[in-house]
Design a protein around this motif. Structure first.
Motif, mmCIF file in Angstrom:
data_model
loop_
_atom_site.group_PDB
_atom_site.id
_atom_site.type_symbol
_atom_site.label_atom_id
_atom_site.label_comp_id
_atom_site.label_asym_id
_atom_site.label_seq_id
_atom_site.Cartn_x
_atom_site.Cartn_y
_atom_site.Cartn_z
ATOM 1 N N PHE A 124 -31.555 82.931 24.713
ATOM 2 C CA PHE A 124 -29.860 83.200 23.761
ATOM 3 C C PHE A 124 -30.119 84.574 23.791
ATOM 4 N N VAL A 125 -29.451 85.232 22.648
ATOM 5 C CA VAL A 125 -29.190 86.883 21.938
ATOM 6 C C VAL A 125 -29.678 86.806 20.975
ATOM 7 N N SER A 126 -30.499 87.623 20.186
ATOM 8 C CA SER A 126 -30.583 87.634 18.871
ATOM 9 C C SER A 126 -30.599 88.830 18.107
ATOM 10 N N THR A 127 -30.035 89.764 17.215
ATOM 11 C CA THR A 127 -29.559 90.913 17.342
ATOM 12 C C THR A 127 -28.711 91.103 15.894
ATOM 13 N N VAL A 128 -29.416 92.308 14.684
ATOM 14 C CA VAL A 128 -28.680 92.641 13.672
ATOM 15 C C VAL A 128 -27.690 94.504 14.434
ATOM 16 N N CYS A 129 -26.485 93.830 13.519
ATOM 17 C CA CYS A 129 -25.865 95.121 14.102
ATOM 18 C C CYS A 129 -25.233 95.690 12.827
ATOM 19 N N ASP A 130 -25.637 97.265 13.209
ATOM 20 C CA ASP A 130 -25.899 97.887 11.785
ATOM 21 C C ASP A 130 -24.657 98.680 12.024
ATOM 22 N N PHE A 131 -24.110 98.546 11.080
ATOM 23 C CA PHE A 131 -22.748 100.033 11.009
ATOM 24 C C PHE A 131 -22.619 100.861 10.121
ATOM 25 N N GLY A 132 -23.984 101.001 9.321
ATOM 26 C CA GLY A 132 -24.436 102.228 9.511
ATOM 27 C C GLY A 132 -24.097 101.819 7.668
ATOM 28 N N VAL A 133 -24.313 103.273 6.371
ATOM 29 C CA VAL A 133 -24.211 103.100 5.352
ATOM 30 C C VAL A 133 -22.767 103.313 5.030
ATOM 31 N N ILE A 134 -23.123 101.963 4.292
ATOM 32 C CA ILE A 134 -21.118 102.213 3.327
ATOM 33 C C ILE A 134 -21.197 102.605 1.887
ATOM 34 N N ARG A 135 -22.669 102.232 1.301
ATOM 35 C CA ARG A 135 -22.874 101.797 0.309
ATOM 36 C C ARG A 135 -22.577 103.600 -0.731
ATOM 37 N N TYR B 194 -34.379 104.923 -11.175
ATOM 38 C CA TYR B 194 -33.535 104.541 -9.890
ATOM 39 C C TYR B 194 -32.543 105.181 -8.653
ATOM 40 N N GLU B 195 -32.989 106.855 -8.987
ATOM 41 C CA GLU B 195 -32.195 107.413 -8.762
ATOM 42 C C GLU B 195 -33.453 107.916 -7.126
ATOM 43 N N SER B 196 -34.204 108.076 -7.701
ATOM 44 C CA SER B 196 -34.836 108.557 -6.954
ATOM 45 C C SER B 196 -35.855 108.009 -6.292
ATOM 46 N N ASN B 197 -35.355 106.384 -6.266
ATOM 47 C CA ASN B 197 -36.007 104.967 -5.760
ATOM 48 C C ASN B 197 -34.783 104.866 -4.689
ATOM 49 N N TYR B 198 -33.792 104.980 -4.594
ATOM 50 C CA TYR B 198 -32.683 104.991 -4.175
ATOM 51 C C TYR B 198 -32.486 105.203 -2.803
ATOM 52 N N HIS B 199 -32.827 104.242 -1.931
ATOM 53 C CA HIS B 199 -32.340 104.120 -0.637
ATOM 54 C C HIS B 199 -32.090 102.976 -0.061
ATOM 55 N N PRO B 200 -30.469 103.285 0.450
ATOM 56 C CA PRO B 200 -29.210 102.000 0.111
ATOM 57 C C PRO B 200 -29.659 101.607 1.100
ATOM 58 N N ASP B 201 -29.152 100.500 1.351
ATOM 59 C CA ASP B 201 -29.645 99.065 3.438
ATOM 60 C C ASP B 201 -27.795 99.589 3.876
ATOM 61 N N PRO B 202 -28.439 100.196 5.118
ATOM 62 C CA PRO B 202 -26.491 100.380 6.042
ATOM 63 C C PRO B 202 -26.266 98.349 6.183
ATOM 64 N N LEU B 203 -24.847 98.977 6.436
ATOM 65 C CA LEU B 203 -24.387 97.560 6.547
ATOM 66 C C LEU B 203 -24.573 96.701 7.793
ATOM 67 N N THR B 204 -25.495 95.197 7.526
ATOM 68 C CA THR B 204 -26.144 94.766 9.057
ATOM 69 C C THR B 204 -25.592 93.216 8.389
ATOM 70 N N VAL B 205 -25.395 92.606 9.535
ATOM 71 C CA VAL B 205 -25.649 91.539 9.703
ATOM 72 C C VAL B 205 -26.585 90.812 10.970
ATOM 73 N N GLU B 206 -27.159 89.666 10.486
ATOM 74 C CA GLU B 206 -28.334 88.951 11.328
ATOM 75 C C GLU B 206 -26.983 88.008 12.822
ATOM 76 N N VAL B 207 -27.777 88.039 13.744
ATOM 77 C CA VAL B 207 -26.510 87.127 15.020
ATOM 78 C C VAL B 207 -27.272 86.590 16.042
ATOM 79 N N GLN B 208 -27.018 85.426 16.090
ATOM 80 C CA GLN B 208 -27.640 84.554 17.643
ATOM 81 C C GLN B 208 -26.753 83.885 18.263
ATOM 82 N N ILE B 209 -27.002 83.925 19.971
ATOM 83 C CA ILE B 209 -26.145 82.796 19.844
ATOM 84 C C ILE B 209 -26.897 82.990 21.536
ATOM 85 N N GLN B 210 -27.266 81.285 21.605
ATOM 86 C CA GLN B 210 -28.525 80.388 22.089
ATOM 87 C C GLN B 210 -27.464 79.208 22.922
ATOM 88 N N LEU B 211 -28.103 79.618 23.895
ATOM 89 C CA LEU B 211 -27.514 79.295 25.219
ATOM 90 C C LEU B 211 -28.362 77.561 25.360
#
Length: 655
Positions: free
Chosen positions: A566-577, A623-640
């Motif tokens: 299988f191929v398992s990855t987290v696609c990371d597209f960077g921070v957009i927030r 809120y501002e001091s603890n602000y660390h936005p997550d990057p835009l990600t999606v979990e993908v897995q393709i299994q043979l």
């Protein structure tokens, strides 16, 4: 006579020339010529051993010259990837350059490595290398080989990464003692290739590598390989035939003498698990099964906080998010076998859709309440709409189209990332509303019988895209400001009733009851207006969806061809927030409606937060001091899908 360009002999001569065996510090020259002058006869007294004479001025000792070719910091040093034969020849050219003649080279070389030298022809001059046992011709342009030009002493022949389309050309008189044949990453195609890998042609073959070709018939190939009595190592991965679930088990059970398959040792437990599977080979289907799983999406920007509050005439805006990926289409499969998850992005549909009574109550209430944090100015709203369209995401037109020409005119408006590549189909997850973590919970099994396009697709990979869908809804019949509202039909009766009640109240002189009656009247009026507003909102039509690509990227699937399950990855597209929009979302979701409204007013007027929020300054600062936005990600897995036993393969056959 020199060999023509593009031949093995020419490449070998060019390689020897680049070794500079006759140039300083090798060969014979002013730096060592006294060592090679003819020796004059000397008297018997001069034959008594004595101390070695010093070299002539301007000459170098053998040790100094050897140091120049051995030191890695010397300008005359060989590259680090040089072979042991090259190093030996350089040192021999210093110690005894007189032996370096053509006759020496033809008897010296037991191994020739000619890699990526644009060689297209194996010429007959190769027969002059009378002791040659290993010939490596990888990454060249060879389409065919005349086996009569191969030395009969050859034991290893590697032709990886060439342009050979068949093994047939090697079968007319190959080297009888050949033990390893490497033909990986060529263009071998067709069921007839199995006819050329039998004991009639390769009686002593111990190792065979046919990886990453286009071989499809597993049963025929294995039947031919069974005739090779000495075969112990086999590599077939990267071929379409290796994508079927029972590939490894069927091959192991059919080739009982095999020790290594696809660089993985064949264990006794594996042989036991797949015992008897070869007898059911005719019943097993030539299909590959892959399961695509899409998990959570994180880091999505909440665009709804920037929208204005809708008026009675709309628009009422809803957002949803989904993930798309492209996958190869099997022409032999049923078109409706995908269970409705196919993303028909380019399929036209009616321009308006009546929502009617099917509108969920929460959607109506959301449209009624809108975003209570305050409206955005009209100019800001226009800028937002323009950015949605110009940012590579033109609105998807769903007008009724009868001709293919009109449909073709609509396609350029689509973001190219939302269009599948040729030979593939676009799939999508279910639309979900915004959340910090959007769970897709998507799983899809793809069963494909056309294995050659599947292999090509896995080599190129799939494109995963996160899409934001914005839909504007409008009342079908906007209320006219001049027309009386339907709720005021009984106004005359209510006025009469009100006059009677007023007269009675005046007579009785009960001011308290008068106020209570007036309050009940106002409450009833508000209740009727609320019902009317909800009825109006339920009768809506939709504009074409406005699609915006939030992130898109390629997922490499080649490891599935190389034997990975299988191929398992987290696609990371960077921070957009951004901090600004996330603060608006934070205030909207908090229970302090006053703070939310003031925050939106601050956004509208482009000023700092008003004094009303200064009371909650500590909360904001935290809120501002603890602000660390997550990057835009999606979990993908393709299994043979791969069978782990004979029972599992046969169970899949029964199902």
């Amino acid at each position: 006579m020199e060999a023509p360009a593009g031949t093995v002999s020419t490449a070998v001569r060019e390689h020897l020339r680049q070794l500079c065996l006759r140039e300083f510090p090798c060969g014979i020259g002013s730096w060592n010529k006294s060592r090679f002058l003819p020796q004059t006869s000397r008297a018997w007294r001069e034959l008594v051993p004595r101390e070695e004479e010093a070299v002539s001025p301007g000459e170098e000792t053998v040790e100094d010259l050897l140091g120049l070719v051995r030191s890695p910091h010397s300008p005359w040093a060989l590259p680090e990837a040089s072979s042991a034969e090259d190093c030996f020849l350089r040192e021999l050219a210093i110690q005894n350059p007189l032996v370096l003649k053509d006759s020496f080279f033809y008897t010296y070389f037991k191994s020739l490595r000619v890699v990526d030298k644009q060689v297209s022809l194996v010429d007959k001059d190769l027969l002059k290398f009378v002791k040659l046992e290993e010939l490596i011709l990888s990454a060249n342009l060879i389409k065919e080989i005349d086996p009569t030009n191969l030395p009969p002493t050859l034991k290893v022949l590697e032709l990886y990464g060439n342009k050979m389309s068949s093994v047939e050309c090697l079968c007319s008189g190959p080297p009888p003692g050949l033990q390893h044949l490497g033909l990986g990453h060529n263009k071998l195609l067709g069921p007839l290739e199995s006819l050329y890998v039998t004991s009639d042609h390769w009686p002593n073959l111990v190792s065979l590598d046919l990886s990453f070709n286009d071989l499809t018939d597993l049963r025929s190939m294995v039947a031919s390989l069974r005739t090779l009595p000495c075969l112990r190592l086999l590599v077939l991965q990267g071929n379409p035939l290796a994508l079927v679930p029972y590939y490894r088990g069927f091959t192991i059970d059919s080739l009982s003498r095999l020790c290594v398959l696809d660089d993985i040792t064949v264990t006794s437990s594996e042989k036991h698990q797949f015992r008897g599977l070869r007898h059911s080979g005719d019943l097993l289907t030539q299909e590959a099964q892959l399961v695509v799983t899409i998990g959570n999406v994180r880091g999505v920007l909440d665009t709804s906080v920037l929208d204005p509050e809708p008026g009675p005439q709309g628009p009422f805006i809803t957002y949803s998010y989904y993930v798309t990926y492209d996958f190869v289409e099997d022409e032999e499969a049923e078109g409706n076998g995908y269970g409705g998850v196919l993303a028909e992005i380019v399929k036209p549909s009616p321009s308006t859709e009546q929502l009617g009574e099917d509108v969920p109550e929460e959607v109506v209430e959301e449209a009624e309440d809108s975003v209570e944090s305050g409206p955005v100015s009209q100019s800001q709203s226009g800028e937002m709409e323009e950015s949605l369209v110009s940012g590579g995401s033109a609105p998807l037109l769903r007008t009724s189209v009868d001709s293919a020409e009109e449909l073709a005119k609509l396609r350029p408006h689509l973001d190219p990332r939302l269009c599948p590549s040729p030979g593939t189909v676009l799939f999508s997850t279910v639309r979900k509303p915004w959340a910090d973590v959007i769970p897709c919970n998507y799983e899809m099994q793809h069963t494909l019988s056309d294995l050659v396009p599947l292999k090509a697709f896995l080599m190129s990979g799939t494109t995963v895209t996160i899409v934001e869908e914005k839909i504007l809804s409008w009342p079908v019949v906007p209320p006219s400001p001049d027309s009386p509202l339907p709720a005021k039909k009984g106004k005359g009766e209510k006025d009469k009733k009100g006059k009677k009640e007023k007269e009675e109240k005046d007579k009785k002189g009960k001011d308290g009851k008068d106020k209570a009656g007036k309050g009940e009247k106002d409450a009833a009026k508000e209740q009727k207006e609320g019902k009317k507003k909800k009825e109006l909102l339920k009768d809506l039509c939709q504009d074409p969806p406005i699609l915006r690509v939030l992130g898109s990227g390629r997922v490499a699937l080649e490891p599935l061809l190389a034997g990975e399950p299988f191929v398992s990855t987290v696609c990371d597209f960077g921070v957009i927030r951004t901090l600004e929009t996330d603060k608006l979302t934070f205030f909207r979701d908090s229970k302090n409606k006053k703070a939310r409204k003031d925050a939106m007013e601050a956004k509208k007027s482009k000023t700092k937060l008003p004094a009303a929020i200064e009371k909650g300054k500590s909360l904001v600062s935290v809120y501002e001091s603890n602000y660390h936005p997550d990057p835009l990600t999606v979990e993908v897995q393709i299994q043979l899908t791969q069978c782990r036993s004979a029972e599992e393969a046969l169970r899949a056959l029964v199902l």
